[in-house]
Design a protein around this motif. Structure first.
Motif, PDB file in Angstrom:
ATOM      1  N   CYS A 208       1.538  -6.198   4.413  1.00 37.16           N
ATOM      2  CA  CYS A 208       2.377  -6.700   3.255  1.00 37.16           C
ATOM      3  C   CYS A 208       3.319  -7.630   3.791  1.00 37.16           C
ATOM      4  O   CYS A 208       3.571  -7.855   4.962  1.00 37.16           O
ATOM      5  N   ILE A 213       1.672  -6.608  -1.485  1.00 36.85           N
ATOM      6  CA  ILE A 213       0.472  -6.692  -0.766  1.00 36.85           C
ATOM      7  C   ILE A 213      -0.115  -8.107  -0.381  1.00 36.85           C
ATOM      8  O   ILE A 213      -0.500  -8.705  -1.555  1.00 36.85           O
ATOM      9  N   LEU A 243       1.471  -1.106  -4.240  1.00 35.43           N
ATOM     10  CA  LEU A 243       1.223  -0.435  -3.205  1.00 35.43           C
ATOM     11  C   LEU A 243       1.519   1.133  -3.661  1.00 35.43           C
ATOM     12  O   LEU A 243       0.822   1.960  -2.881  1.00 35.43           O
TER      13      LEU A 243
END
Length: 654
Positions: A208, A213, A243
């Motif tokens: 990340c 991401i 996420l």
């Protein structure tokens, strides 16, 4: 303390020796104290995933160091020291996870997907893919002939290549790097447990940057793991961020379970215990060769069943070769081309491959260029009775009535409407009438040959690290799964084909294809599938866990298991201890092939004889096994065809 004392202590710990006994031995100086062992193992625990964290950070910063995660259930029965009404056998369900660094890395060019909707015909092998299949099967048949025919073995064994070159051959021989991430308290049957597991793994292993991401990580496993991850993503689809929606992982099905289930499907079509009196059936050869380990379910005796089918395949290939060469027995000299001894290695290889191609053209393709043409036309034809209810599928996912402007959300509602309002009744397509004078033995042998050679193609593709071949095999498995009602793995084949046909960006698709294997010892033909590797690790860790008899102690010490297994392996290497060979290294393999060949020759299985029947009525030999697999296939592809890498669950409308 000396190294030897540590090694002795670790070996005792690996073997499940009690701490009290280790302490007793430490008093006389044979090993270190158990507290010292625990302290040393605890020092090593934090380094298990250090390299994975470093790879994650570099991946987040734009480097091409990528990895994937593989997981599988870890089940163990804990027996009580004494049994009472409230102290019974406890079934423990945990989850074992490993990270595998990718051997082949690809630079992300863009993150655009190629296709939002994949055509139904994509899930069936095209003519071009069948041409590629011909080259792969030629290699398998030629190798089989050279290994089992004495004269061919003498003249071609050194010349014929052991490895079929492919796009990633340069990487296939490289050893892979893998890191244990430990056992987790997760029962993959429970969606809530899987959600919590994915949340924990997302925080630690998904790359990340600025809380977004960078790229999803592939999460491999068997069909159950694949399905549960998608269910967990479906349950979290209304979360705020990718996420939190668990979109840091793309689940995928691995190849060992595919191989096993493909063999189960073949077994269902070709194996029956009532076929013992029928010569040249698989069960007959099982009895002739006295393969008593071939029994029960395929999943419990997979290698034994696979060996039986491969013996028969090699014998059939030999018989086809002798037929093409116009030779009656294997002892006769073959009519080789003139000046064969003067030919170069490449010319002799080209000659044997040309013979294998003739075998394929005559008995696999039967003179056709496209053996899937009929199947493709059926599932692509909206006017076919099998596709009637989905033929008017609209862009918004609704189904339009064939006689009015009404649209419906579910196919069942459409069926009720047309039957009630328009008096429409669609008759199911009838199978072709069986020919009374057909040769069932010939049909059975050709069906067995076609299916088993496809199985071996998948198996050898895994061994050689040929990801393209392995992924392409899913298209050949799909009709067989449909015919044998193996719905779960049919869905897995549809998903795998979709992932590699457009719903992933190109670089992610290439990563998925190229990095499907583990190579522990090096060598181009020594690759194994990720889930098979994890099965081996599970077996080793369960041996180490014998010293712990509670769930808490197993979880507490689970990070010690990989270190103890590695120490045991290094200790065996130092002392030159040979690993036990499995039963699949049979010295009688070639003689078994010759026994089967003798029976096949005596029965004249490749000579069509009208009205030759099998006594077993349960078996239904059909050499055109692909064309007859159309029933319901188009609807199932429409129902399970995914449009996104995440939440690949069925379309409830179809």
């Amino acid at each position: 303390m000396s190294l030897v004392q540590y090694l002795v202590g670790f070996m005792l710990k690996h073997g499940g020796c009690t701490e009290r006994d280790i302490e007793r031995l430490s008093k006389i100086g044979l090993c270190v104290h158990p507290v010292t062992l625990h302290r040393k193992l605890k020092e090593w625990q934090h380094i298990l995933d250090t390299c994975v964290i470093e790879a994650r950070d570099s991946w987040s910063n734009g480097a091409h160091t990528t990895y994937q995660i593989i997981g599988d259930n870890w089940d163990k029965d804990l027996l009580p020291s004494y049994r009472t009404s409230d102290r019974r056998t406890m079934s423990l369900h945990l989850f074992n996870i490993y990270a595998i660094l990718d051997r082949v890395t690809f630079a992300p060019e863009n993150f655009e997907r190629f296709h939002d909707q994949i055509d139904v015909a994509t899930f069936i092998p095209s003519e071009e893919e069948q041409n590629q299949l011909s080259k792969e099967l030629c290699f398998i048949i030629s190798t089989s002939i050279i290994e089992n025919h004495p004269q061919m073995n003498r003249v071609l064994k050194q010349a014929y290549p052991k490895h079929l070159e492919h796009q990633f051959s340069t990487f296939a021989g490289q050893k892979t790097t893998q890191y244990p991430l430990g056992l987790r308290d997760c029962n993959e049957i429970k969606t809530q447990d899987v959600i919590q597991l994915l949340k924990d793994l997302s925080k630690r292993y998904v790359p990340c940057k600025d809380d977004s991401i960078v790229e999803p990580v592939f999460f491999g496993g068997d069909r159950l793991t694949d399905e549960r991850i998608q269910s967990a993503q479906e349950a979290m689809k209304n979360a705020d961020t990718p996420l939190e929606r668990l979109e840091g992982f793309v689940s995928k099905i691995e190849d060992f379970n595919r191989l096993m289930n493909f063999l189960e499907a073949i077994h269902k079509l070709t194996y029956n215990t009532q076929s013992g009196p029928d010569r040249c059936t698989v069960y007959y050869f099982r009895n002739v060769l006295n393969m008593r380990n071939v029994k029960g379910k395929v999943c419990n005796s997979f290698r034994a069943y696979k060996m039986l089918y491969y013996v028969i395949l090699d014998a059939v290939c030999l018989l086809m070769f002798l037929t093409i060469m116009n030779v009656e027995t294997i002892e006769e000299q073959l009519p080789l081309p003139e000046n064969f001894a003067e030919l170069t290695d490449s010319e002799t290889v080209a000659w044997i491959d040309s013979v294998s191609l003739k075998i394929l053209r005559k008995w696999f393709f039967e003179g056709k260029d496209d053996v899937f043409k009929d199947l493709r036309e059926v599932i692509s034809n909206p006017n076919h009775p099998d596709n009637y209810w989905i033929s008017n599928l609209q862009a918004d996912g609704r189904l339009k009535c064939h006689y009015c402007e009404n649209t419906y959300k579910f196919s069942n509602t459409l069926q009720y409407h047309e039957k009630k309002i328009h008096n429409v009744t669609i008759e199911k397509s009838k199978p072709k009438e069986k020919k009374e004078d057909k040769d069932e033995v010939y049909d059975y042998i050709l069906m067995l040959f076609r299916l088993t050679v496809l199985l071996k193609n998948l198996d050898s593709g895994i061994d050689m690290g040929d990801g393209e071949r392995v992924v392409r095999s899913a298209k050949y498995e799909l009709p067989i799964y449909n015919q044998t009602n193996k719905v779960k793995y049919m869905i897995g084949s549809i998903h795998l084909t979709a992932l590699t046909s457009g719903i992933l960006p190109q670089h992610q698709r290439d990563r998925l294809v190229a990095n499907r294997f583990v190579n522990v010892q090096g060598g181009k033909n020594n690759n194994i599938s990720l889930d098979e590797y994890l099965e081996m690790l599970n077996r080793d860790s369960k041996v180490v866990a014998t010293g712990h008899q509670t769930k808490e102690s197993i979880l507490q010490n689970s990070k010690d298991y990989p270190h103890l297994v590695d120490i045991k392996n290094h200790f065996e290497d130092i002392n030159g201890i040979r690993k036990r060979k499995g039963f699949h290294h049979l010295p009688s393999y070639r003689s078994d092939v010759l026994k089967v060949l003798t029976d096949l020759t005596e029965q004249g299985v490749l000579k069509q004889t009208s009205d030759r029947k099998l006594q077993c009525k349960v078996l239904n030999p059909n050499r055109d096994v692909f064309s007859s697999a159309y029933k319901g296939l188009g609807t199932l592809i429409h129902r399970h065809r995914p449009y996104t890498p995440f939440r690949r669950l069925r379309d409830p409308h179809v």
